[in-house]
Design a protein around this motif. Structure first.
Motif, PDB file in Angstrom:
ATOM      1  N   TYR A 212       0.832  -1.204   0.000  1.00 34.37           N
ATOM      2  CA  TYR A 212       0.000   0.000   0.000  1.00 34.37           C
ATOM      3  C   TYR A 212       0.861   1.247   0.000  1.00 34.37           C
ATOM      4  CZ  TYR A 212      -4.014  -2.900   1.237  1.00 34.37           C
ATOM      5  OH  TYR A 212      -5.004  -3.846   1.216  1.00 34.37           O
ATOM      6  N   CYS A 213       0.347   2.277  -0.623  1.00 36.79           N
ATOM      7  CA  CYS A 213       0.979   3.595  -0.579  1.00 36.79           C
ATOM      8  C   CYS A 213      -0.118   4.604  -0.933  1.00 36.79           C
ATOM      9  CB  CYS A 213       2.120   3.666  -1.601  1.00 36.79           C
ATOM     10  SG  CYS A 213       3.132   5.146  -1.472  1.00 36.79           S
ATOM     11  N   GLU A 214       0.048   5.854  -0.529  1.00 38.19           N
ATOM     12  CA  GLU A 214      -0.960   6.852  -0.880  1.00 38.19           C
ATOM     13  C   GLU A 214      -0.456   7.825  -1.941  1.00 38.19           C
ATOM     14  OE1 GLU A 214       0.880   6.937   1.721  1.00 38.19           O
ATOM     15  OE2 GLU A 214       1.418   8.981   2.308  1.00 38.19           O
ATOM     16  N   ASP A 215       0.846   7.831  -2.181  1.00 41.61           N
ATOM     17  CA  ASP A 215       1.410   8.814  -3.100  1.00 41.61           C
ATOM     18  C   ASP A 215       1.225   8.341  -4.548  1.00 41.61           C
ATOM     19  OD1 ASP A 215       3.796  11.168  -3.074  1.00 41.61           O
ATOM     20  OD2 ASP A 215       3.672   9.896  -4.854  1.00 41.61           O
ATOM     21  N   SER A 216       0.569   9.164  -5.350  1.00 42.20           N
ATOM     22  CA  SER A 216       0.211   8.742  -6.717  1.00 42.20           C
ATOM     23  C   SER A 216       1.442   8.490  -7.578  1.00 42.20           C
ATOM     24  CB  SER A 216      -0.638   9.826  -7.378  1.00 42.20           C
ATOM     25  OG  SER A 216      -1.803  10.019  -6.645  1.00 42.20           O
ATOM     26  N   ALA A 217       2.445   9.336  -7.469  1.00 38.73           N
ATOM     27  CA  ALA A 217       3.649   9.141  -8.285  1.00 38.73           C
ATOM     28  C   ALA A 217       4.352   7.845  -7.881  1.00 38.73           C
ATOM     29  CB  ALA A 217       4.598  10.321  -8.122  1.00 38.73           C
ATOM     30  N   ASP A 218       4.389   7.578  -6.575  1.00 38.68           N
ATOM     31  CA  ASP A 218       5.022   6.342  -6.108  1.00 38.68           C
ATOM     32  C   ASP A 218       4.205   5.126  -6.532  1.00 38.68           C
ATOM     33  OD1 ASP A 218       7.237   7.538  -4.819  1.00 38.68           O
ATOM     34  OD2 ASP A 218       5.963   8.093  -3.141  1.00 38.68           O
ATOM     35  N   LEU A 219       2.874   5.240  -6.418  1.00 33.44           N
ATOM     36  CA  LEU A 219       2.014   4.121  -6.837  1.00 33.44           C
ATOM     37  C   LEU A 219       2.235   3.814  -8.309  1.00 33.44           C
ATOM     38  CD1 LEU A 219      -1.256   5.123  -4.954  1.00 33.44           C
ATOM     39  CD2 LEU A 219      -0.112   2.909  -4.743  1.00 33.44           C
ATOM     40  N   SER A 220       2.273   4.856  -9.105  1.00 31.55           N
ATOM     41  CA  SER A 220       2.452   4.677 -10.544  1.00 31.55           C
ATOM     42  C   SER A 220       3.806   4.022 -10.845  1.00 31.55           C
ATOM     43  CB  SER A 220       2.351   6.053 -11.209  1.00 31.55           C
ATOM     44  OG  SER A 220       2.829   6.014 -12.500  1.00 31.55           O
ATOM     45  N   GLN A 221       4.823   4.459 -10.124  1.00 32.50           N
ATOM     46  CA  GLN A 221       6.162   3.914 -10.352  1.00 32.50           C
ATOM     47  C   GLN A 221       6.230   2.445  -9.909  1.00 32.50           C
ATOM     48  OE1 GLN A 221       8.478   5.416 -11.958  1.00 32.50           O
ATOM     49  NE2 GLN A 221      10.189   4.010 -11.606  1.00 32.50           N
ATOM     50  N   LEU A 222       5.705   2.157  -8.730  1.00 32.27           N
ATOM     51  CA  LEU A 222       5.731   0.777  -8.215  1.00 32.27           C
ATOM     52  C   LEU A 222       4.919  -0.151  -9.123  1.00 32.27           C
ATOM     53  CD1 LEU A 222       5.198   1.715  -4.460  1.00 32.27           C
ATOM     54  CD2 LEU A 222       7.250   0.592  -5.369  1.00 32.27           C
ATOM     55  N   ASN A 223       3.865   0.416  -9.696  1.00 30.23           N
ATOM     56  CA  ASN A 223       2.984  -0.384 -10.540  1.00 30.23           C
ATOM     57  C   ASN A 223       3.673  -0.906 -11.808  1.00 30.23           C
ATOM     58  OD1 ASN A 223       0.353  -1.457 -10.971  1.00 30.23           O
ATOM     59  ND2 ASN A 223       0.048   0.069 -12.574  1.00 30.23           N
ATOM     60  N   ARG A 224       4.729  -0.232 -12.216  1.00 37.10           N
ATOM     61  CA  ARG A 224       5.429  -0.683 -13.432  1.00 37.10           C
ATOM     62  C   ARG A 224       5.979  -2.095 -13.278  1.00 37.10           C
ATOM     63  NH1 ARG A 224       6.761   4.152 -16.442  1.00 37.10           N
ATOM     64  NH2 ARG A 224       6.543   5.961 -15.103  1.00 37.10           N
ATOM     65  N   TYR A 225       6.443  -2.437 -12.062  1.00 39.02           N
ATOM     66  CA  TYR A 225       7.162  -3.707 -11.901  1.00 39.02           C
ATOM     67  C   TYR A 225       6.596  -4.608 -10.797  1.00 39.02           C
ATOM     68  CZ  TYR A 225      10.332  -0.405 -14.147  1.00 39.02           C
ATOM     69  OH  TYR A 225      10.860   0.546 -14.971  1.00 39.02           O
ATOM     70  N   ALA A 226       5.532  -4.163 -10.107  1.00 41.58           N
ATOM     71  CA  ALA A 226       5.042  -4.925  -8.942  1.00 41.58           C
ATOM     72  C   ALA A 226       4.694  -6.362  -9.310  1.00 41.58           C
ATOM     73  CB  ALA A 226       3.831  -4.222  -8.330  1.00 41.58           C
ATOM     74  N   ALA A 227       4.120  -6.551 -10.482  1.00 45.36           N
ATOM     75  CA  ALA A 227       3.704  -7.902 -10.885  1.00 45.36           C
ATOM     76  C   ALA A 227       4.904  -8.841 -11.008  1.00 45.36           C
ATOM     77  CB  ALA A 227       2.938  -7.833 -12.198  1.00 45.36           C
ATOM     78  N   ASP A 228       6.059  -8.286 -11.354  1.00 41.54           N
ATOM     79  CA  ASP A 228       7.267  -9.133 -11.473  1.00 41.54           C
ATOM     80  C   ASP A 228       7.617  -9.800 -10.144  1.00 41.54           C
ATOM     81  OD1 ASP A 228       7.343  -8.079 -13.968  1.00 41.54           O
ATOM     82  OD2 ASP A 228       9.178  -6.891 -13.693  1.00 41.54           O
ATOM     83  N   TYR A 229       7.137  -9.237  -9.068  1.00 38.57           N
ATOM     84  CA  TYR A 229       7.462  -9.751  -7.736  1.00 38.57           C
ATOM     85  C   TYR A 229       6.254 -10.436  -7.084  1.00 38.57           C
ATOM     86  CZ  TYR A 229      11.527  -6.975  -8.651  1.00 38.57           C
ATOM     87  OH  TYR A 229      12.662  -6.472  -9.246  1.00 38.57           O
ATOM     88  N   GLY A 230       5.207 -10.641  -7.888  1.00 36.92           N
ATOM     89  CA  GLY A 230       3.995 -11.280  -7.375  1.00 36.92           C
ATOM     90  C   GLY A 230       3.292 -10.439  -6.333  1.00 36.92           C
ATOM     91  N   LEU A 231       3.475  -9.131  -6.395  1.00 33.46           N
ATOM     92  CA  LEU A 231       2.884  -8.239  -5.390  1.00 33.46           C
ATOM     93  C   LEU A 231       1.658  -7.544  -5.960  1.00 33.46           C
ATOM     94  CD1 LEU A 231       6.210  -6.630  -4.119  1.00 33.46           C
ATOM     95  CD2 LEU A 231       4.689  -8.062  -2.756  1.00 33.46           C
ATOM     96  N   GLU A 232       0.622  -7.459  -5.138  1.00 34.65           N
ATOM     97  CA  GLU A 232      -0.550  -6.684  -5.528  1.00 34.65           C
ATOM     98  C   GLU A 232      -0.393  -5.280  -4.940  1.00 34.65           C
ATOM     99  OE1 GLU A 232      -5.362  -6.689  -4.907  1.00 34.65           O
ATOM    100  OE2 GLU A 232      -4.285  -8.597  -4.699  1.00 34.65           O
ATOM    101  N   LEU A 233      -0.589  -4.287  -5.769  1.00 30.57           N
ATOM    102  CA  LEU A 233      -0.398  -2.897  -5.339  1.00 30.57           C
ATOM    103  C   LEU A 233      -1.755  -2.230  -5.180  1.00 30.57           C
ATOM    104  CD1 LEU A 233       1.544  -0.421  -4.993  1.00 30.57           C
ATOM    105  CD2 LEU A 233       1.314  -0.077  -7.447  1.00 30.57           C
ATOM    106  N   LYS A 234      -1.954  -1.558  -4.041  1.00 30.76           N
ATOM    107  CA  LYS A 234      -3.243  -0.896  -3.802  1.00 30.76           C
ATOM    108  C   LYS A 234      -3.023   0.515  -3.285  1.00 30.76           C
ATOM    109  CE  LYS A 234      -6.300  -4.785  -2.913  1.00 30.76           C
ATOM    110  NZ  LYS A 234      -7.286  -5.338  -1.982  1.00 30.76           N
ATOM    111  N   GLY A 235      -3.882   1.412  -3.693  1.00 30.07           N
ATOM    112  CA  GLY A 235      -3.851   2.784  -3.191  1.00 30.07           C
ATOM    113  C   GLY A 235      -4.445   2.832  -1.792  1.00 30.07           C
ATOM    114  N   LEU A 236      -3.770   3.518  -0.907  1.00 25.57           N
ATOM    115  CA  LEU A 236      -4.251   3.591   0.473  1.00 25.57           C
ATOM    116  C   LEU A 236      -5.591   4.330   0.551  1.00 25.57           C
ATOM    117  CD1 LEU A 236      -3.944   3.230   3.517  1.00 25.57           C
ATOM    118  CD2 LEU A 236      -2.381   5.156   3.543  1.00 25.57           C
ATOM    119  N   TYR A 237      -5.734   5.404  -0.237  1.00 24.04           N
ATOM    120  CA  TYR A 237      -6.994   6.161  -0.178  1.00 24.04           C
ATOM    121  C   TYR A 237      -8.175   5.286  -0.614  1.00 24.04           C
ATOM    122  CZ  TYR A 237      -4.308  10.460   0.489  1.00 24.04           C
ATOM    123  OH  TYR A 237      -3.486  11.428   1.003  1.00 24.04           O
TER     124      TYR A 237
END
Lengths: 364, 480
Positions: A331-356
């Motif tokens: 989880y993270c709330e920062d949009s720029a960070d979410l967008s950046q993490l989203n580029r590669y999160a799937a490579d690590y089997g991680l689901e990414l969610k916005g805190l808001y």
């Protein structure tokens, strides 16, 4: 900060190695030249006539993340990022920049935001509260916009929106585009003054740092002193602690981690997001190794534009850390960070969610 | 950028080993790697003079890659300089003959924490503080806290035989190591026995401790850990007489009260360094003593130590100035609090027995102050790493208005070192206690070891017949 003042700071940093343990760039590049000491020595050596600017040395300087990590770990509070940013600005004024930044310059001259150019008209009616939804949230992680509005309604607030979809100016400043940064900052402040707000609600730690510190300290602008700048997360935490807001627990029992945003060390509100997450997802939170006081930027921000390969390494390092600690969701709330993490999160089997979004979905 | 048939051949061969992302010969990177934390090369750059940079910077990711790199270096007979954090103060990582700068920071993994045996095995390129954070997560500590922890690597702890702030209780880095993996100059990878205390032949693994990359590259180490202490108690004292303070330290140590720290500043250091960093204006010899571990035992040890100090006339300054020192113990090294340009400075530390320490300190002080009074030299010192048989003096000289010309400054710097080291050697001391030999003290090695030196040279020749490993350091010559 002037170029001369920047050199005075860098003169101290050029032979100091004492923030190396926390330094994000050398941690992912293993390159001495990308440590604060290495960057400072590069700049200072050019000043001493020992180096001339070329693509390599310019890239070294423009790679600096402007996340305040070095300063946060400096016993004598040297403003390293701020100094490098001032050097970037000086170099740009001399027409010296790596190719990646030269391309941005052209783009910035055509559109005021790096991310989009839609027009959002602000009503600018008088209101005690103003809300700033940045271009990063509008374009990089738009699903947070509705969630934010739901949460603000739950707080029984109806703030006036100002400069929606625009930049605060921080990203331009980080890259050295000082005039563009000032222009963006002035637009925000003009609209803030127009609504006569007493409190400005911001949605990221970057915006909190920018309004509280950058305008006055780095851009030489006077942010209205009577306006209190507050993060939405802090307001939500306060309301939750006071019993004015409640959240329904989630049935999701997967281990999760919170990723401290890139500017976390400049704000140091490590508790609010964790407190809110704990209200919805009790008991299964894991912590990253690189967390809180020793957190690293995610690779969003200026480094993504000036040195995308290095930014990718920063992003992957955070994701690897989360994976290693056993997280399945981050989880993270920062949009720029979410967008950046989203580029590669799937490579690590991680689901990414916005805190808001999580908070809005679980309002009690 | 140096190009040509042979340099390009070497670059290409190195690139095949580590990959394009982990090799560089860019001018700006080479400049950064041309100096470590040694005053001389830093001064050289400060005065606008060029240093000899490395020819290639490589960042291997495994011991096997290092082995292959060393084989290439042997075949072309080019120098290899192992680089960890570059935090050495004696020029041990300065590439004086160019060559391959072997940055080992990619070897940064914690491989195993054995919570039963209290050991950690880690790769040698891991940063000291990052390693400490990793073991702290298990409520453990690697009790080696050098001022360079934030920048040095595990290999850099061992290669120059470093000491940390709490070495008086826990030992030097060399006392905490159980075993090591080392890549020998010919590319062989060896592992020393699992535990150090046995009777199965000579302790040859100790050969690599203090070798500073001249006999091989340390790539892994197993280190002894301790539980994080339940308490850490600190107290400050003030003595009007340095001799009495030294006697107090001697009694505390020899009576086995197990102090974590005894940090004793001479009067001049108290008036300058302590005042500047901690803000206390004490006139006398300022001593911090610390005890840690079990609360009851630490309290009793402290009480007995305070009694010894009181009997020698010390003024008890209480906890606050002791705790402030512990909190800010590294601040002494942050600019602008630390020593800085344009000043000239050097740490001419030494170690000797209790019988000799006072004599050594005053002899060195007198020699430096009288020989360089025209330069208005400051000689300051503190005593910080204590053994059952003696202690070390962390002595420093400072000249605030040194020659502007780099060449003249170098000559003066060398002369002062000659004076200080000669005084140490003539009064029963060693050339150093924990800063390593590097480039600066290389010329004193033969003198320190006397008849024993040729044996060490023969060992070097046997292990590194081409002399490729960190040439010009630790008393050894250049590439053959």
């Amino acid at each position: 900060m002037t170029y001369q003042e920047a050199l005075e700071t860098l003169e101290k940093c050029r032979y100091c190695l004492m923030c190396r343990h926390a330094d994000p760039l050398s941690h992912v590049s293993f390159n001495e030249a990308l440590t604060p000491h290495g960057i400072a020595l590069t700049i200072y050596s050019e000043h001493k006539g020992l180096l001339s600017w070329n693509e390599d040395s310019l890239r070294t300087v423009f790679s600096e993340t402007d996340a305040g990590v070095a300063r946060s770990h400096c016993a004598t509070d040297q403003p390293f990022s701020e100094a490098v940013s001032a050097v970037k600005s000086e170099l740009l004024s001399q027409g010296k920049m790596p190719e990646t930044v030269a391309r941005l310059k052209e783009r910035l001259e055509q559109t005021p935001s790096f991310f989009g150019d839609a027009e959002f008209k602000s009503a600018l009616e008088q209101n005690d509260y103003a809300l700033f939804i940045s271009d990063e949230m509008q374009y990089l992680w738009p699903e947070s916009v509705n969630a934010v509005n739901t949460l603000i309604k739950a707080l029984t607030l109806s703030p006036a929106e100002i400069t929606r979809g625009k930049s605060s100016g921080f990203l331009a400043l980080s890259l050295g585009f000082m005039e563009q940064a000032k222009k963006q900052a002035k637009q925000l402040m003009t609209e803030l003054e127009a609504v006569k707000a007493k409190e400005l609600i911001v949605l990221s730690q970057t915006d909190l740092y920018t309004c509280r510190h950058v305008y006055a300290e780095r851009l030489g602008l006077s942010f209205p002193e009577e306006v209190k700048v507050t993060s939405l997360l802090a307001l939500l935490t306060q309301a939750y602690k006071n019993g004015k807001l409640s959240f329904k627990p989630s049935a999701d029992t997967r281990p999760y981690a919170y990723i401290d945003p890139s500017q976390a060390l400049r704000v140091k509100d490590f508790d609010s997001p964790r407190h809110l997450l704990g209200a919805i997802l009790p008991g299964n939170q894991v912590e990253l190794f690189w967390r809180k006081e020793r957190t690293h930027p995610t690779g969003s921000g200026s480094t993504w534009f000036s040195n995308p390969e290095l930014a990718e390494k920063l992003t992957r390092a955070r994701l690897e850390d989360a994976q290693k600690q056993g997280a399945e969701v981050i989880y993270c709330e920062d949009s720029a960070d979410l967008s950046q993490l989203n580029r590669y999160a799937a490579d690590y089997g991680l689901e990414l969610k916005g805190l808001y979004e999580l908070l809005a979905d679980h309002l009690g | 950028m140096r190009t040509g048939l042979v340099p390009d051949m070497i670059y290409s061969e190195l690139e095949e080993i580590v990959g394009a992302a982990y090799i560089s010969n860019s001018e700006s990177e080479k400049l950064v790697y041309s100096t470590d934390w040694f005053w001389l090369p830093q001064m050289w750059l400060d005065r606008g003079e060029q240093l000899r940079p490395p020819d290639y910077i490589v960042r291997p990711g495994t011991s096997e890659e290092i082995a292959e790199i060393l084989k290439i270096a042997n075949s072309y007979k080019i120098p290899v300089i192992p680089w960890g954090g570059g935090s050495g103060s004696q020029g041990g990582a300065v590439p004086i003959f160019g060559g391959i700068m072997l940055d080992v920071k990619r070897l940064n993994k914690v491989l195993e924490i054995d919570e039963r045996s209290l050991t950690v095995t880690a790769q040698a390129g891991i940063n000291g503080t990052q390693l400490e954070w990793a073991v702290n997560e298990k409520n453990l500590t690697l009790p080696h806290y050098p001022a360079s922890a934030n920048c040095a690597t595990l290999g850099g702890y061992l290669a120059p035989r470093g000491s940390g702030t709490i070495s008086t209780k826990y030992g030097k880095a060399e006392d905490l190591v159980l075993s090591m993996q080392v890549v020998l100059p010919n590319g062989e990878i060896i592992r020393t026995p699992k535990v150090p205390n046995h009777a199965g032949g000579p302790d040859f693994y100790r050969l690599f401790l203090g070798s500073e990359g001249t006999l091989g590259v340390i790539t892994e180490a197993t280190m002894q850990l301790d539980y994080l202490p339940e308490v850490r108690l600190f107290r400050a004292l003030l003595f009007d007489d340095l001799a009495k303070a030294l006697e107090a330290g001697r009694l505390i140590v020899t009576k086995r009260l197990e102090p974590t720290v005894i940090r004793l500043y001479d009067q001049k250091s108290t008036l300058s360094q302590v005042k500047k960093v901690l803000g206390y204006a004490f006139d006398g010899a300022y001593m911090v003593i610390g005890f840690d571990g079990d609360p009851d035992i630490a309290a009793l040890q402290e009480q007995k130590a305070l009694s010894i100090c009181a009997n020698l006339g010390a003024q008890d300054l209480g906890r606050e100035p002791g705790e402030a020192w512990w909190q800010h113990r590294y601040d002494f090294y942050y600019p602008p609090k630390g020593l800085h340009f344009p000043w000239m400075y050097g740490t001419t530390e030494s170690v000797t027995t209790f019988s000799n320490i006072e004599k050594l300190y005053y002899a060195q002080k007198e020699a430096v102050e009288s020989s360089y009074k025209d330069w208005d030299v400051d000689y300051i010192g503190h005593f910080s790493h204590w053994f059952h048989w003696g202690t070390m003096v962390y002595s420093r000289f400072i000249i605030k208005n040194p020659p502007e010309d780099a060449h003249e400054a170098l000559k003066l710097h060398n002369r002062i070192w000659n004076t200080a080291v000669t005084a140490a050697l003539e009064n029963g001391g060693m050339v150093n206690e924990h800063h390593g030999v590097g480039l600066k003290l290389s010329r004193f090695m033969r003198r320190q070891y006397g008849d024993a030196w040729p044996m060490l040279e023969r060992l070097k020749n046997a292990l590194d017949p081409n002399g490729i490993m960190n040439p010009g350091k630790v008393g050894f010559g250049g590439v053959k």
